[in-house]
Design a protein around this motif. Structure first.
Motif, short mmCIF file in Angstrom:
data_model
loop_
_atom_site.label_atom_id
_atom_site.label_comp_id
_atom_site.label_asym_id
_atom_site.label_seq_id
_atom_site.Cartn_x
_atom_site.Cartn_y
_atom_site.Cartn_z
N ARG A 181 0.83 -1.21 0.00
CA ARG A 181 0.00 0.00 0.00
C ARG A 181 0.86 1.25 0.00
NH1 ARG A 181 -4.08 1.90 -2.04
NH2 ARG A 181 -5.32 0.10 -1.36
N VAL B 247 1.17 -2.56 -8.38
CA VAL B 247 2.35 -2.88 -7.57
C VAL B 247 2.60 -4.37 -7.54
CG1 VAL B 247 3.27 -2.89 -5.21
CG2 VAL B 247 2.24 -0.81 -6.14
N ALA C 229 2.24 1.69 -3.43
CA ALA C 229 1.20 2.18 -4.33
C ALA C 229 0.97 3.68 -4.15
CB ALA C 229 -0.10 1.42 -4.09
N SER D 244 -2.27 1.74 -8.55
CA SER D 244 -3.12 0.83 -7.80
C SER D 244 -2.30 -0.28 -7.15
CB SER D 244 -4.16 0.21 -8.72
OG SER D 244 -3.54 -0.65 -9.67
N LEU D 245 -2.88 -0.94 -6.14
CA LEU D 245 -2.23 -2.09 -5.53
C LEU D 245 -1.98 -3.19 -6.56
CD1 LEU D 245 -3.98 -2.57 -2.06
CD2 LEU D 245 -1.53 -2.33 -2.48
#
Length: 234
Positions: free
Chosen positions: A24, A37, A27, A33-34
């Motif tokens: 997180r 990643v 990101a 966005s996650l």
């Protein structure tokens, strides 16, 4: 942010950490966005970068790993250094500054042995700080900007037969031939692709318009044409 820059930033963020960096936080740092990643980390792992961890836990570089962000071999790094030196000497102010910045970023994260290799590369492109070179660098920058902007130009040009003419051209690319630069362009007077030697261009003016990206007279068509007749003069 380009994907290559994003991958660089992920490795840079993980270097030297003792605790896992949550996905997180990556990101948020990268403003992606996650899911992006997770995909980027998986791609780095598949390419051999020793990243440990998993989604929901976080990521670290394996203990003891000292990996250059782009996994350069010594000869690859030397090629980059030489390329940066040539850009500084021959490719105008804009690209020279970009090459210098890129090399500083790369050298900042290199292991000591590779950093020493970069510093001692024995291929040089000397830069002479005289007025002629400064003026020529400005010409390169002017044409480079026009290519990027698809800006039509009006050139005062003298061909190899010493005949002057005024041309309106759609600039497509610049080429360095180890001593001379040429501008590859669509010449509206000839209705065809032409190469213009930069040392034979006396005036460069804005023609007051931007041209469309027409496949019939764009870069790919130009490259196809010059592969058949590489020395087509202006």
């Amino acid at each position: 942010m380009r994907r290559a820059d994003r991958l660089f930033q992920i490795i840079h963020a993980l270097r030297g950490r003792r605790t896992a960096l949550p996905a997180r936080r990556l990101a948020d740092m990268l403003e992606v966005s996650l899911r992006t990643v997770y995909r980027d980390v998986a791609d780095l792992q598949r390419s051999g970068v020793p990243i440990e961890g998993e989604a929901g836990v976080g990521y670290v570089l394996r203990k003891g790993a000292d990996v250059p962000p782009l996994m350069f071999r010594p000869e690859e790094l030397e090629a980059l250094v030489v390329g940066a030196r040539f850009a500084r000497a021959f490719a105008g102010v804009r690209l020279a500054a970009g090459a210098a910045t890129a090399m500083r970023k790369i050298e900042a994260v290199l292991p000591e042995a590779l950093r020493a290799r970069a510093e001692h590369t024995r291929i040089f492109a000397p830069v002479f700080e005289d007025r002629h070179q400064r003026d020529f660098a400005q010409v390169i920058d002017r044409l480079h900007a026009a290519i990027d902007a698809r800006q039509a130009l009006r050139l005062c040009y003298c061909n190899l037969a010493e005949q002057p003419s005024t041309r309106v051209v759609e600039p497509l690319c610049l080429a360095f031939w180890g001593g001379k630069w040429t501008l590859g362009a669509w010449c509206r007077m000839r209705g065809d692709f032409r190469n213009f030697r930069l040392d034979r261009i006396s005036v460069i003016d804005d023609a007051g318009e931007n041209f469309e990206d027409d496949p019939a007279r764009g870069l790919r068509a130009y490259l196809t044409a010059v592969s058949r007749r590489p020395h087509a003069p202006g």
